[in-house]
Design a protein around this motif. Sequence first.
Motif, mmCIF file in Angstrom:
data_model
loop_
_atom_site.group_PDB
_atom_site.id
_atom_site.type_symbol
_atom_site.label_atom_id
_atom_site.label_comp_id
_atom_site.label_asym_id
_atom_site.label_seq_id
_atom_site.Cartn_x
_atom_site.Cartn_y
_atom_site.Cartn_z
ATOM 1 N N ILE A 327 0.804 -1.223 0.000
ATOM 2 C CA ILE A 327 0.000 0.000 0.000
ATOM 3 C C ILE A 327 0.843 1.283 0.000
ATOM 4 N N PRO A 328 1.961 1.375 0.755
ATOM 5 C CA PRO A 328 2.750 2.619 0.689
ATOM 6 C C PRO A 328 3.455 2.828 -0.658
ATOM 7 N N ARG A 329 3.357 1.866 -1.562
ATOM 8 C CA ARG A 329 3.892 1.917 -2.933
ATOM 9 C C ARG A 329 5.390 1.632 -3.002
ATOM 10 N N SER A 330 6.208 2.135 -2.078
ATOM 11 C CA SER A 330 7.654 1.898 -2.166
ATOM 12 C C SER A 330 8.267 1.826 -0.776
ATOM 13 N N ILE A 331 9.341 1.023 -0.661
ATOM 14 C CA ILE A 331 10.065 0.912 0.608
ATOM 15 C C ILE A 331 10.756 2.234 0.925
ATOM 16 N N GLU A 332 11.272 2.918 -0.106
ATOM 17 C CA GLU A 332 11.958 4.188 0.108
ATOM 18 C C GLU A 332 11.034 5.195 0.783
ATOM 19 N N LYS A 333 9.757 5.177 0.403
ATOM 20 C CA LYS A 333 8.789 6.085 1.011
ATOM 21 C C LYS A 333 8.625 5.772 2.499
ATOM 22 N N VAL A 334 8.599 4.505 2.848
ATOM 23 C CA VAL A 334 8.451 4.098 4.253
ATOM 24 C C VAL A 334 9.670 4.535 5.064
ATOM 25 N N ILE A 335 10.875 4.307 4.499
ATOM 26 C CA ILE A 335 12.104 4.664 5.208
ATOM 27 C C ILE A 335 12.183 6.171 5.412
ATOM 28 N N ALA A 336 11.856 6.924 4.354
ATOM 29 C CA ALA A 336 11.965 8.388 4.437
ATOM 30 C C ALA A 336 10.954 8.971 5.417
ATOM 31 N N ALA A 337 9.728 8.416 5.414
ATOM 32 C CA ALA A 337 8.673 8.963 6.283
ATOM 33 C C ALA A 337 8.925 8.631 7.742
ATOM 34 N N ASP A 338 9.393 7.404 8.004
ATOM 35 C CA ASP A 338 9.628 6.948 9.381
ATOM 36 C C ASP A 338 8.423 7.258 10.271
ATOM 37 N N ALA A 339 7.234 6.999 9.757
ATOM 38 C CA ALA A 339 5.988 7.289 10.476
ATOM 39 C C ALA A 339 4.960 6.246 10.070
ATOM 40 N N PRO A 340 3.930 6.037 10.876
ATOM 41 C CA PRO A 340 2.934 5.031 10.522
ATOM 42 C C PRO A 340 2.185 5.382 9.253
ATOM 43 N N GLU A 341 1.841 4.367 8.471
ATOM 44 C CA GLU A 341 1.023 4.561 7.275
ATOM 45 C C GLU A 341 -0.368 5.022 7.707
ATOM 46 N N ILE A 366 9.881 -1.469 9.677
ATOM 47 C CA ILE A 366 10.683 -1.761 8.485
ATOM 48 C C ILE A 366 12.030 -1.041 8.564
ATOM 49 N N LYS A 367 12.011 0.223 8.996
ATOM 50 C CA LYS A 367 13.274 0.956 9.113
ATOM 51 C C LYS A 367 14.211 0.281 10.106
ATOM 52 N N LYS A 368 13.650 -0.218 11.214
ATOM 53 C CA LYS A 368 14.480 -0.886 12.207
ATOM 54 C C LYS A 368 15.114 -2.145 11.629
ATOM 55 N N MET A 369 14.400 -2.869 10.739
ATOM 56 C CA MET A 369 14.979 -4.041 10.079
ATOM 57 C C MET A 369 16.209 -3.650 9.268
ATOM 58 N N PHE A 370 16.115 -2.528 8.546
ATOM 59 C CA PHE A 370 17.253 -2.056 7.757
ATOM 60 C C PHE A 370 18.421 -1.672 8.659
ATOM 61 N N VAL A 371 18.115 -0.987 9.762
ATOM 62 C CA VAL A 371 19.175 -0.536 10.667
ATOM 63 C C VAL A 371 19.888 -1.730 11.303
ATOM 64 N N ILE A 372 19.131 -2.753 11.717
ATOM 65 C CA ILE A 372 19.739 -3.945 12.317
ATOM 66 C C ILE A 372 20.708 -4.601 11.343
ATOM 67 N N GLN A 373 20.273 -4.780 10.090
ATOM 68 C CA GLN A 373 21.149 -5.403 9.095
ATOM 69 C C GLN A 373 22.373 -4.530 8.829
ATOM 70 N N ILE A 418 23.011 4.312 2.030
ATOM 71 C CA ILE A 418 23.448 2.914 2.097
ATOM 72 C C ILE A 418 22.485 2.024 1.332
ATOM 73 N N ILE A 419 21.173 2.328 1.424
ATOM 74 C CA ILE A 419 20.170 1.566 0.676
ATOM 75 C C ILE A 419 20.419 1.708 -0.829
ATOM 76 N N LEU A 420 20.754 2.918 -1.270
ATOM 77 C CA LEU A 420 21.020 3.147 -2.692
ATOM 78 C C LEU A 420 22.281 2.414 -3.139
ATOM 79 N N LEU A 421 23.334 2.449 -2.314
ATOM 80 C CA LEU A 421 24.563 1.717 -2.647
ATOM 81 C C LEU A 421 24.295 0.214 -2.725
ATOM 82 N N ASP A 422 23.408 -0.255 -1.842
ATOM 83 C CA ASP A 422 23.025 -1.663 -1.868
ATOM 84 C C ASP A 422 22.350 -1.992 -3.209
ATOM 85 N N LYS A 423 21.539 -1.081 -3.715
ATOM 86 C CA LYS A 423 20.902 -1.278 -5.019
ATOM 87 C C LYS A 423 21.941 -1.350 -6.131
#
Length: 547
Positions: A327-341, A366-373, A418-423
């Motif tokens: 529903i949020p359309r993209s993971i990047e949007k979720v990471i950038a917003a860092d707020a509930p949908e 989701i952001k916390k999952m990225f930070v842990i990794q 870091i997410i972009l470099l991963d891409k």
Amino acid sequence: MEELLNQLLQSDTESEILEFKEARGQYDKNKLGKYFSALSNEANLKNKTCAWLLLGIDNNKQIVGTSITDAQLNDYKAEIAFHTSPSLNFRDAYRVDVENKKVIMLEIPAAPQGIPVAWKGHYYGRDGESLGGLNIEELERIRNQARVFDWSVQLVRGASINDLSEEAIAKARVQFAEKNHSLKDEMAKWDNITFLNKAKVTINGQITNTAILLLGKAESEHFISPATSKITWILKDRDGIEKDYEHFTCPLFLSVQQVYGKIRNIKYRYLQEGTLFPDEVNQFEPYIIREALNNSIAHQDYMLGGKILVIEREDGVLTFSNSGSFIPRSIEKVIAADAPENRYRNPFLANAMVNLNMIDTIGSGIKKMFVIQKDKFFPLPEYDLSNQKVTVSITGRIVDVNYARKLAQLPDLRLTEIILLDKVAKNKPITDPEVRQLKAKKLIEGRKPNFHISAGLAKGSGQEVDYIKMRGIDDDYYMKLIEDYLLKFKKGTRNDFENMLLDKLPDVLSVVQKKTKVKNLLQKLKTQGKIETDKKRQWVRRELDEI
């Protein structure tokens, strides 16, 4: 598929969710896109999971056959993915032979709940057999689905509290008390119906789809049919061969822990490197497994009748997959917003899971999952949002220790970078603004779409060799190899030079691009007057006295 084709052919006429096209050798891509939009939207409005576009059948429903190739189909798919909004594609393409005539059956997924499908910015629909714009009433009916319909809150006719698991209710009470400390003493006075109402799992003592899903007995699953309450765990070896599997059903409140118990979360040991890395960590953080699995339950589109998949690979990759668009359309949007949908597919279910301490709604999971990794120097979670599914893959190991160490030495890098470099490392496409962002910090080099890490990032990370392999060497080096070949063997074909150079050209290039590069190198040498072709169209060196 033959049986289904016969059923479709026996229908009285084409309908809003069925279209026949002759398409003997090709089909116009723009028309194909319009029909994709129309059939997808109509399938949604008719509460169907899919629609069908059949190629190789004329208007009289006579099978004429089509010679459309797999390459053409892939071209069609790329066009559909690029120009539809939200980006969708054929769920599958089936080839059926009928009396030596080929029919292609294209399965088109229904538009996601609340999101009409557009083709090049326009919404299409059907009025009987006619293709046209989706009318305002139908457009609003789809858009209102997200605000009006919630499958998870629907009452289950004929079900009672006796269809719920006593063990699941007892453990749910413990988790509710953990979440609501102030109600601990008061809870002791509640009977089960009162508790379930307070936890917002039931409504005035009436059983909801959510109650069956989370707390229902295994034999109660039939109450929510055609939806399913299933999680399937599959273990695969390094070659992708299935070694073991197990199915789990309701109550999912208990099944989550059972699935977690199946995952072989072994210890991962780092190579010692000063104090940069800890000695030993779990391959997969328990939080990540819990978050990914519970997210799959909360956001699954149960109207599609799919199940949740958990695939564990012996090479250290864990994949979670659930049905339904993101529903949020993209993971990047979720990471950038860092707020509930601001909206959920199953709001009643999500709220119940919050009350039972399964998930939270602060929007940082989701952001916390990225930070842990990132903090463990493991590859970042990889999301695939295609084909009306949400799939996330978690890698439980360091793929490149030196590269991870280099990233750790760059404290100015933000998570988004870091997410972009991963891409880039995974050869995933990035947008023009993202390219400018990385190039401004001198983190990548190259030209679109062939980017690679910069020399600065490669230096000191043990990736200098990889950098050269990705960037390539100057053209003079390759041309010298061609000249040396002709000096020794007198003549050669383009195929000879491709065999010699393909594995030496930059890894960032595809095979087709490498072959084009060889062709250009030969033409460059010819323009310089150093080589030419003979009567047999083979390349030879030009003699000095001819220059």
